[in-house]
Design a protein around this motif. Structure first.
Motif, PDB file in Angstrom:
ATOM      1  N   VAL A  31      53.157  30.994  16.878  1.00  0.00           N
ATOM      2  CA  VAL A  31      53.020  29.746  17.638  1.00  0.00           C
ATOM      3  C   VAL A  31      53.600  28.606  16.802  1.00  0.00           C
ATOM      4  CG1 VAL A  31      51.367  28.140  18.679  1.00  0.00           C
ATOM      5  CG2 VAL A  31      50.960  30.603  18.801  1.00  0.00           C
ATOM      6  N   ALA A  32      54.334  27.731  17.462  1.00  0.00           N
ATOM      7  CA  ALA A  32      54.919  26.588  16.762  1.00  0.00           C
ATOM      8  C   ALA A  32      53.812  25.780  16.091  1.00  0.00           C
ATOM      9  CB  ALA A  32      55.681  25.711  17.751  1.00  0.00           C
ATOM     10  N   PRO A  33      53.997  25.367  14.825  1.00  0.00           N
ATOM     11  CA  PRO A  33      52.948  24.645  14.097  1.00  0.00           C
ATOM     12  C   PRO A  33      52.375  23.444  14.854  1.00  0.00           C
ATOM     13  CG  PRO A  33      54.716  25.214  12.603  1.00  0.00           C
ATOM     14  CD  PRO A  33      55.177  25.605  13.989  1.00  0.00           C
ATOM     15  N   GLU A  34      53.197  22.741  15.605  1.00  0.00           N
ATOM     16  CA  GLU A  34      52.702  21.574  16.342  1.00  0.00           C
ATOM     17  C   GLU A  34      51.836  21.961  17.546  1.00  0.00           C
ATOM     18  OE1 GLU A  34      56.907  22.492  17.758  1.00  0.00           O
ATOM     19  OE2 GLU A  34      55.934  22.211  15.816  1.00  0.00           O
ATOM     20  N   ARG A  35      51.911  23.236  17.988  1.00  0.00           N
ATOM     21  CA  ARG A  35      51.108  23.714  19.124  1.00  0.00           C
ATOM     22  C   ARG A  35      49.815  24.394  18.685  1.00  0.00           C
ATOM     23  NH1 ARG A  35      50.568  23.064  23.981  1.00  0.00           N
ATOM     24  NH2 ARG A  35      50.244  25.245  24.462  1.00  0.00           N
ATOM     25  N   ARG A  36      49.696  24.734  17.412  1.00  0.00           N
ATOM     26  CA  ARG A  36      48.546  25.514  16.946  1.00  0.00           C
ATOM     27  C   ARG A  36      47.213  24.828  17.224  1.00  0.00           C
ATOM     28  NH1 ARG A  36      51.251  27.336  11.268  1.00  0.00           N
ATOM     29  NH2 ARG A  36      52.538  28.998  12.144  1.00  0.00           N
ATOM     30  N   LYS A  37      47.146  23.545  16.962  1.00  0.00           N
ATOM     31  CA  LYS A  37      45.891  22.807  17.171  1.00  0.00           C
ATOM     32  C   LYS A  37      45.500  22.825  18.650  1.00  0.00           C
ATOM     33  CE  LYS A  37      43.632  18.501  15.944  1.00  0.00           C
ATOM     34  NZ  LYS A  37      43.769  17.194  15.310  1.00  0.00           N
ATOM     35  N   THR A  38      46.479  22.627  19.530  1.00  0.00           N
ATOM     36  CA  THR A  38      46.224  22.640  20.970  1.00  0.00           C
ATOM     37  C   THR A  38      45.725  24.003  21.424  1.00  0.00           C
ATOM     38  OG1 THR A  38      47.980  21.017  21.270  1.00  0.00           O
ATOM     39  CG2 THR A  38      47.274  22.193  23.232  1.00  0.00           C
ATOM     40  N   VAL A  39      46.374  25.058  20.947  1.00  0.00           N
ATOM     41  CA  VAL A  39      45.985  26.416  21.318  1.00  0.00           C
ATOM     42  C   VAL A  39      44.578  26.718  20.801  1.00  0.00           C
ATOM     43  CG1 VAL A  39      46.508  28.873  20.990  1.00  0.00           C
ATOM     44  CG2 VAL A  39      48.357  27.263  21.451  1.00  0.00           C
TER      45      VAL A  39
END
Length: 194
Positions: A31-39
């Motif tokens: 997962v793209a690092p910028e999407r990890r928190k959202t996921v």
């Protein structure tokens, strides 16, 4: 107050935030690092909703299938014991699973890693033994604790290293083994009193 703290600790330990760090890291590698928190927030929210659902539907579930409270306590203790033994005697801190999709959805993060059989059993048992508001508060607090740990999974992994994570996982496993034996004995004691 003791019941609330005990419930929070039990649920938080069963959710196994530290033990799940390697699994979450592996599942979120692609997962793209910028999407990890959202996921992570999405998956943890889904797990919380599932546990709250079991809190309020657990009694109906037990009645619908003719399951006694002591059976749930014994079965939950056995499941917890098996999971705990795996934690204590695990030889690997890295999981073997390799997610096929870049972004996991519900499985495996929300279910079974956070809201797994042991966590759901604990929530249902707690709801049978304590007022629902107390169990709901315990689930919410334990979820916040678990979420804080898992949100820090990548920085914690770098800080603790593989050996540090393995040590925390084994310690958590030992505590859970003791709790699982207590659950089984409590269920047996309830059955014997009938």
């Amino acid at each position: 107050m003791d019941s609330f703290i005990s419930s929070v600790v039990t649920i938080a330990l069963v959710m196994d935030g530290f033990g799940n760090i390697p699994l979450f890291i592996a599942a979120l590698k692609k997962v793209a690092p910028e999407r990890r928190k959202t996921v992570l927030i999405r998956e943890l929210s889904i797990a919380l909703l599932i546990m709250v659902g079991f809190l309020f539907m657990g009694e109906w579930f037990l009645k619908a299938f003719g399951i006694h409270g002591y059976s749930l306590s014994i079965a939950g203790g056995i499941i917890l014991f098996i999971i705990s033994v795996k934690l204590v005697f695990s030889n690997e801190s890295e999981p073997k699973n390799d997610p096929k999709e870049d972004e996991p959805f519900i499985v495996p993060l929300a279910i079974p890693l956070v809201a797994g059989p042991a966590a759901l059993s604990i929530v249902m048992i707690s709801a049978a033994q304590h007022p629902k508001w107390l169990t709901l508060g315990a689930v919410l607090v334990a979820s916040v604790i678990n979420s804080a740990i898992l949100m820090m999974s990548f920085p914690l992994s770098n800080l603790l290293g593989k050996r540090g994570l393995a040590a925390i996982e084994r310690l958590t496993g030992m505590i859970l083994i003791l709790m699982s034996v207590d659950m089984v004995m409590s269920g047996i004691a309830t059955f014997v009193k009938l």
